[in-house]
Motif scaffolding. Sequence first.
Motif, mmCIF file in Angstrom:
data_model
loop_
_atom_site.group_PDB
_atom_site.id
_atom_site.type_symbol
_atom_site.label_atom_id
_atom_site.label_comp_id
_atom_site.label_asym_id
_atom_site.label_seq_id
_atom_site.Cartn_x
_atom_site.Cartn_y
_atom_site.Cartn_z
ATOM 1 N N LEU A 194 28.065 -1.905 34.785
ATOM 2 C CA LEU A 194 29.378 -2.391 34.632
ATOM 3 C C LEU A 194 30.332 -1.467 34.514
ATOM 4 N N ILE A 195 30.245 -0.094 33.839
ATOM 5 C CA ILE A 195 31.072 0.688 33.706
ATOM 6 C C ILE A 195 31.055 1.503 35.058
ATOM 7 N N ARG A 196 30.294 1.733 35.798
ATOM 8 C CA ARG A 196 30.357 2.398 37.134
ATOM 9 C C ARG A 196 30.936 1.294 38.148
ATOM 10 N N ASN A 197 30.887 0.041 37.756
ATOM 11 C CA ASN A 197 31.756 -0.551 38.658
ATOM 12 C C ASN A 197 33.363 -0.769 38.055
ATOM 13 N N GLY A 198 33.765 -0.091 37.260
ATOM 14 C CA GLY A 198 35.221 0.201 36.686
ATOM 15 C C GLY A 198 35.613 -0.980 35.543
ATOM 16 N N ASP A 199 34.528 -1.538 35.137
ATOM 17 C CA ASP A 199 34.716 -2.301 34.064
ATOM 18 C C ASP A 199 34.871 -1.377 32.703
#
Length: 412
Positions: free
Chosen positions: A28-33
């Motif tokens: 999720l963090i890698r996706n920008g979240d």
Amino acid sequence: MKIWILNHYATDMYFDGGGRHHGFAKYLIRNGDEVNIFCSNYGHNKGEDIEIKKGISCEKVGADNIPYIFVKTKPYEGNGISRILNMILYWKNVKKVGKQKIKNGKKPDIILASSVHPLTLVAGIYLGKKYNIPCICEVRDIWPLTLVEFGKIKRNGLLHNFLLKLELYTYKNAKKVIFTMEGGKQYIKDMKWEKYVPLHKVEYINNGVDLEVFRNNKENKIYFDRDLESNKFKIVYTGSIGQANQLHLLIKVAEQCKEEGMQDILFLIFGEGSQREELERVAKDKKLDNIIFKGKVGKEYIPYILSRSTVNLIFIAKSDLYKYGMSLNKSFEYLASGQPIMLNADFGYNYLTRDNCAFVNENIFQAVKTVYNLSKLDYTEYCENCIKTSEKFSFYELTKKLRKIMKEAIEN
């Protein structure tokens, strides 16, 4: 998206750098979240704790730059009153911590509240209702059904009926309900709860494996062991060695292999538990040199160990609970190893047999003979099936599914 994940027992994930919600948060963090995981400051039966010197919470960044928020609870042992008090304190304090963060302008777009126990779900629903935030409830263990099936509480007793009401309350008030077992919708139907819990809001995301980590460890965390490197037919088991794991059955299987002249079969047991010494003694008394207990190894070596087997072994207890499916954590690492799997019992919605990755037989010796006598072509096909199936259950893919469910919950 700004996402809060409430998981009482994610403390262990902070120390291990892995697990379901660590995997979700990573991608999720890698996706920008933006993601925060709220967990207890006391680890679950591991003795790894986070000291909170002031207030009722503290924050630390774990592996993969994942922020963890540790909520003050109390230490406990076993499953007695001290653990119940620990649950209640998490429920109480995670609400306070969440309120304070929202007052400080850190309101999330969505909350994912995850069991095992239902108080975490209740806390997530409370924060969601109070601050108009959609809350998704994730069911990783069906309470009270699991407690009844394993004899922890009595069916139709006061506690059972109370937990049933609590269960229905959480499902009714959640924006979405995610089951880690595939038969979640059937469970709702069997309970006759469709009127309260429309099936369109019931979703399914099983556990999985972080293939990025698995493949890196497989290549770089080499476990040197003479037996593991031998050319024998190696049947590998990794995990706990306790009463519930039924490894005593392997003693008889090892004897049968000897009697049948299957001299090149070798059972390798990696793990520790209360039954290890007894089983090792019995194997020694019976002069069984084809079953070897290797002891506990670091989890980073498991990918290499599994990939060096001929076939990997899983034992599960038989229970009506499993008609709704299972989410066997170790099965996904077994799949990622690219080696076939043997199971001693079947379960509903069996993703292992459905994709021709596993052999199921209550008689493990018969399962051993089946795999032992496979043609090279058929064996290779099972190996390829395991790899393909593991990719479906990679956290990279599962997180895409979770993200889609979250976006639907926010938009609707």
